[in-house]
Design an enzyme around this catalytic site. Structure first.
Site, PDB file in Angstrom:
ATOM      1  N   GLN A 128       2.273 -39.779  11.903  1.00  0.00           N
ATOM      2  CA  GLN A 128       0.925 -40.333  11.766  1.00  0.00           C
ATOM      3  C   GLN A 128      -0.108 -39.228  11.619  1.00  0.00           C
ATOM      4  O   GLN A 128      -0.196 -38.342  12.473  1.00  0.00           O
ATOM      5  CB  GLN A 128       0.607 -41.181  13.000  1.00  0.00           C
ATOM      6  N   GLY A 129      -0.905 -39.268  10.560  1.00  0.00           N
ATOM      7  CA  GLY A 129      -1.947 -38.276  10.317  1.00  0.00           C
ATOM      8  C   GLY A 129      -3.331 -38.843  10.586  1.00  0.00           C
ATOM      9  O   GLY A 129      -4.098 -39.078   9.640  1.00  0.00           O
ATOM     10  N   TYR A 130      -3.640 -39.078  11.855  1.00  0.00           N
ATOM     11  CA  TYR A 130      -4.945 -39.593  12.249  1.00  0.00           C
ATOM     12  C   TYR A 130      -5.818 -38.500  12.869  1.00  0.00           C
ATOM     13  O   TYR A 130      -6.804 -38.069  12.305  1.00  0.00           O
ATOM     14  CB  TYR A 130      -4.773 -40.736  13.268  1.00  0.00           C
ATOM     15  N   SER A 131      -5.454 -38.061  14.069  1.00  0.00           N
ATOM     16  CA  SER A 131      -6.309 -37.171  14.852  1.00  0.00           C
ATOM     17  C   SER A 131      -6.517 -35.821  14.172  1.00  0.00           C
ATOM     18  O   SER A 131      -5.647 -35.309  13.462  1.00  0.00           O
ATOM     19  CB  SER A 131      -5.706 -36.946  16.237  1.00  0.00           C
ATOM     20  N   SER A 163       2.855 -36.491  16.163  1.00  0.00           N
ATOM     21  CA  SER A 163       4.152 -36.582  16.830  1.00  0.00           C
ATOM     22  C   SER A 163       5.291 -36.587  15.814  1.00  0.00           C
ATOM     23  O   SER A 163       5.247 -37.323  14.819  1.00  0.00           O
ATOM     24  CB  SER A 163       4.223 -37.859  17.671  1.00  0.00           C
ATOM     25  N   GLU A 246       0.198 -51.281  16.831  1.00  0.00           N
ATOM     26  CA  GLU A 246       0.609 -50.400  17.919  1.00  0.00           C
ATOM     27  C   GLU A 246       0.579 -51.120  19.257  1.00  0.00           C
ATOM     28  O   GLU A 246       1.265 -50.733  20.194  1.00  0.00           O
ATOM     29  CB  GLU A 246      -0.318 -49.183  17.965  1.00  0.00           C
ATOM     30  N   ASN A 370      -8.912 -42.503  28.293  1.00  0.00           N
ATOM     31  CA  ASN A 370      -9.365 -43.574  29.188  1.00  0.00           C
ATOM     32  C   ASN A 370     -10.868 -43.815  29.065  1.00  0.00           C
ATOM     33  O   ASN A 370     -11.342 -44.942  29.175  1.00  0.00           O
ATOM     34  CB  ASN A 370      -9.006 -43.234  30.634  1.00  0.00           C
TER      35      ASN A 370
END
Length: 392
Positions: A128-131, A163, A246, A370
């Site tokens: 996954q290439g998000y952050s 990841s 997710e 959080n």
């Protein structure tokens, strides 16, 4: 709320349990109970292909794309039996649980035919290439850019916390495709091959000694023009839909893994006498109650299909499980005592409970901290005024 299953579902459970337990007691007994995602990678790739060969890889998908058209109840059952059998965490969970459902929802027939067979067959691993360094929880602040050059998208930027990128075959990337755009506007959702000169992966070693996460650098990396999922500049909607997946059925498998971890804490407490301590017993009881509350909340969330992932259970689930597991890790170390602080041998490989303690420190950070989760609950769930944002 009815929590039972039909006779047909229980027959399905028996079939799934029999197959999974047979595999874990037989050919794949060497990967039972692995507490991480990076050990025995090649064997776990073989396991992905074994699941696919027996049509257990993505049972909720349509039959035409390698699934079983399994009902929601059957998907829940399989997730539970998978974890109960001690089967390892899926190294292609991002492909099966995130990329695949998103392609099914937004992809063209050509895109489905191009990408889904590899995911369903266990031959293509996804990440996954998000952050990004300045766009973790604030995903809308991504700076990675994409522009069209002929019949290809050319992508330049940096992703972080990707990841399993170091052995993945494909990555889905959220990139800014409209010059001058800000926030969620002007983003596109691209599907890219990892094996190309424009992509460099650098592992990030974590405090438990593993390197599950990575930095991923894109330097004019390329993908075909028709590898964009959804409309140009409308990738935010695709990205948010993916996050809804997710929070899907995989939550039940996650809880069964939590069940295994809590059972290991209880076993350790009995073995070293800590189970006789009233304070320890109270903490174990609180953990047991919390796990059951998560299960009931997840079942309610999954049954509320019309809520589009925005009901209270969905909004609170991430902070609920992340905080619970962080506390479980601390309880595990209390129970183990000083013996839990020592890793056997020189390889710095931790057993289940110390690894749970070390890794769970990240649970309250990745996937939205959080603090960010509390903002989402306040703004989307309770309707409170939005926090001021620089790009709004």
């Amino acid at each position: 709320m009815k929590l039972g299953f039909s006779a047909e579902d229980e027959a399905f459970r028996a079939e799934a349990a029999d197959w999974l337990q047979g595999q874990m007691a037989g050919e794949f007994r060497d990967i039972v109970g692995i507490p991480n995602l990076v050990s025995k990678v090649e064997r776990r790739k073989e396991w992905e292909r074994q699941l696919a060969a027996h049509q257990w890889s993505c049972i909720g998908w349509p039959v035409e794309w390698g699934g079983r058209d399994a009902t929601l109840a059957q998907q829940v059952i399989f997730a539970e039996e998978y974890a109960r059998a001690g089967a390892p965490n899926r190294i292609n969970h991002i492909g099966v649980e995130l990329a695949g459902p998103t392609i099914l929802a937004f992809g063209t027939q050509e895109q489905k035919a191009r990408y889904l067979p590899g995911i369903a067959g266990g031959t293509q691993i996804w990440c996954q290439g998000y952050s990004e360094p300045n766009a973790g929880s604030d995903l809308a602040n991504v700076k990675t850019k994409a522009h069209l050059e002929g019949n290809e998208w050319v992508v330049t930027g940096q992703k972080v916390w990707t990841s399993l990128a170091h052995f993945s075959d494909y990555i889905f990337v959220v990139a800014r495709s409209e010059e001058g755009s800000k926030g969620p506007k002007g983003l596109s959702f691209l599907l890219m091959a990892m094996d190309q000169p424009g992509i460099e992966v650098r592992p990030i070693r974590q405090m438990n000694g593993e390197a599950e996460f990575n930095e991923t650098f894109l330097d004019e990396a390329r993908c075909p023009a028709d590898a964009m999922l959804g409309e140009r500049g409308q990738g935010w909607g695709v990205a948010m839909a993916l996050l809804g997946f997710e929070r899907g059925v995989s939550t039940l498998a996650q809880q069964m893994q939590f069940r295994n971890e809590l059972d290991a804490v209880i076993e350790a407490a009995r073995a070293n006498g800590k189970a006789n301590d009233p304070v320890t017993r109270q903490k174990i009881a609180r953990a047991e109650i919390g796990l059951n509350l998560m299960r009931y909340g997840a079942l309610r969330m999954l049954s509320n299909a019309d809520a589009a992932g925005l009901d209270g259970a969905a909004l609170t689930y991430k902070i609920q499980w992340a905080t619970w597991r962080r506390d479980l890790g601390e309880l595990a170390m209390e129970v183990l005592g000083q013996a839990g602080e020592i890793a056997a041998g020189d390889a710095y490989e931790w057993t289940l409970l110390p690894n749970t303690f070390l890794f769970s420190r990240s649970d309250t950070i990745y996937g939205g901290t959080n603090q960010i989760q509390r903002n989402l609950i306040a703004e989307r769930g309770l309707g409170l005024p939005r926090e001021p944002r620089g790009n709004s």
